[in-house]
Design an enzyme around this catalytic site. Structure first.
Site, PDB file in Angstrom:
ATOM      1  CG  ASP A  12      -2.071   0.898   1.131  1.00  0.00           C
ATOM      2  OD1 ASP A  12      -2.277   1.493   0.059  1.00  0.00           O
ATOM      3  OD2 ASP A  12      -2.802   1.025   2.132  1.00  0.00           O
ATOM      4  CG  ASN A  60      -7.433  -2.406  -6.363  1.00  0.00           C
ATOM      5  OD1 ASN A  60      -6.530  -3.207  -6.186  1.00  0.00           O
ATOM      6  ND2 ASN A  60      -7.672  -1.422  -5.486  1.00  0.00           N
TER       7      ASN A  60
HETATM    8  C1  FPP Z   1      -1.699   0.352  -3.330  1.00  0.00           C
HETATM    9  O1  FPP Z   1      -1.306   1.670  -3.497  1.00  0.00           O
HETATM   10  C2  FPP Z   1      -1.275  -0.456  -4.444  1.00  0.00           C
HETATM   11  C3  FPP Z   1      -2.105  -1.027  -5.365  1.00  0.00           C
HETATM   12  C4  FPP Z   1      -3.562  -0.893  -5.351  1.00  0.00           C
HETATM   13  C5  FPP Z   1      -1.566  -1.809  -6.467  1.00  0.00           C
HETATM   14  C6  FPP Z   1      -0.337  -2.597  -6.168  1.00  0.00           C
HETATM   15  C7  FPP Z   1       0.292  -2.890  -7.461  1.00  0.00           C
HETATM   16  C8  FPP Z   1       1.602  -2.858  -7.731  1.00  0.00           C
HETATM   17  C9  FPP Z   1       2.653  -2.637  -6.718  1.00  0.00           C
HETATM   18  C10 FPP Z   1       2.076  -3.016  -9.122  1.00  0.00           C
HETATM   19  C11 FPP Z   1       1.634  -4.235  -9.882  1.00  0.00           C
HETATM   20  C12 FPP Z   1       2.028  -5.535  -9.278  1.00  0.00           C
HETATM   21  C13 FPP Z   1       2.736  -6.518  -9.885  1.00  0.00           C
HETATM   22  C14 FPP Z   1       2.823  -7.853  -9.225  1.00  0.00           C
HETATM   23  C15 FPP Z   1       3.438  -6.335 -11.154  1.00  0.00           C
HETATM   24  P1  FPP Z   1      -2.429   2.775  -3.571  1.00  0.00           P
HETATM   25  O2  FPP Z   1      -2.579   3.173  -4.997  1.00  0.00           O
HETATM   26  O3  FPP Z   1      -3.681   2.302  -2.916  1.00  0.00           O
HETATM   27  O4  FPP Z   1      -1.744   3.914  -2.738  1.00  0.00           O
HETATM   28  P2  FPP Z   1      -2.446   5.057  -1.901  1.00  0.00           P
HETATM   29  O5  FPP Z   1      -3.272   4.377  -0.843  1.00  0.00           O
HETATM   30  O6  FPP Z   1      -1.281   5.807  -1.347  1.00  0.00           O
HETATM   31  O7  FPP Z   1      -3.260   5.857  -2.874  1.00  0.00           O
END
Ligand code: FPP
Length: 224
Positions: A12, A60
């Protein structure tokens, strides 16, 4: 001192990482993929049996079309760029969640990647895609019922993680302290490790710190 076999991570904070730098959210996700690569390599080097990463939840889909497209494109590029390394290093890829809801080109890449690493018996890298734990448990219970026995063991045997080692340690980055529909069943006796570090900044040293903390905890599973 116990050693963790299976670690899961709620990755996250990509968006906040980007915002702090006045960069687009997609740049945070791109840096998030670099952290995935780093931590997957570390898991292998540290001899973990399994690493499960929460990459895309059933919730998501509510994000903007642009952000979803950016995440899909990153996943595609990740498979194309890193699959050879996984295959060469005995990593077994696995998906939890219903990845078939993803675009056909990604589904095809995933299936090829799964087939190519199917016979590997080193670290399992499980990626949660279109995953939600309640959905997983409901699907598992329905399968168990169809086979005639709705017991905890029968449900567990039908979970997307069936056959993986029990979850030892669950890590969440970015300061949030909740499970967000991730591995609810599997986390029943897992240790939890929360950190304020944002996912793109998560390093091998942070993983080592979490594992060291796990090693000092006494797990009683409800006993004494
Ligand atoms: C959370 O950060 C992250 C996600 C919803 C996506 C996680 C995906 C990756 C790290 C990349 C793809 C994965 C692979 C295996 C290639 P957020 O966007 O919710 O952050 P925030 O809460 O700060 O807005």
């Amino acid at each position: 001192m116990s050693t963790a076999r299976h670690v899961a991570i709620i990755m996250d904070g990509n968006g906040r990482w980007a915002k702090k730098r006045h960069l687009p959210r997609a740049e945070g996700h791109r840096r998030g993929v670099e952290a995935v690569r780093r931590i997957a390599r570390a898991a292998r080097a540290m001899g973990l049996e399994a690493l499960t990463l929460y990459a895309f939840s059933t919730e998501n889909w509510r994000r903007s079309e642009d952000e979803i497209a950016a995440l899909m494109s990153l996943m595609k590029r990740f498979i194309l760029s890193d699959l050879d390394e996984f295959a060469a290093n005995n990593v077994k890829l696995r998906i939890i969640g219903d990845y078939k809801a993803f675009p056909a080109d990604i589904t095809k890449l995933i299936e090829d990647a799964l087939a190519r690493t199917a016979d590997n018996d080193g670290t399992t890298l499980a990626v949660a895609l279109n995953y939600g734990s309640r959905d997983e448990i409901a699907r598992a219970a329905a399968k168990a019922a169809a086979k005639g026995a709705v017991t905890a063991e029968a449900i567990e045997a039908e979970l997307d993680t069936a056959g993986m080692p029990p979850l030892d340690l669950l890590i969440r980055t970015s300061g949030e302290v909740r499970l967000s529909n991730f591995l609810l069943w599997q986390a029943a006796y897992a240790e939890m490790w929360f950190t304020d570090v944002l996912w793109p900044d998560f390093t091998t040293e942070h993983l080592a710190e979490a594992l060291a903390s796990f090693g000092t905890r006494e797990r009683r599973y409800g006993g004494r």
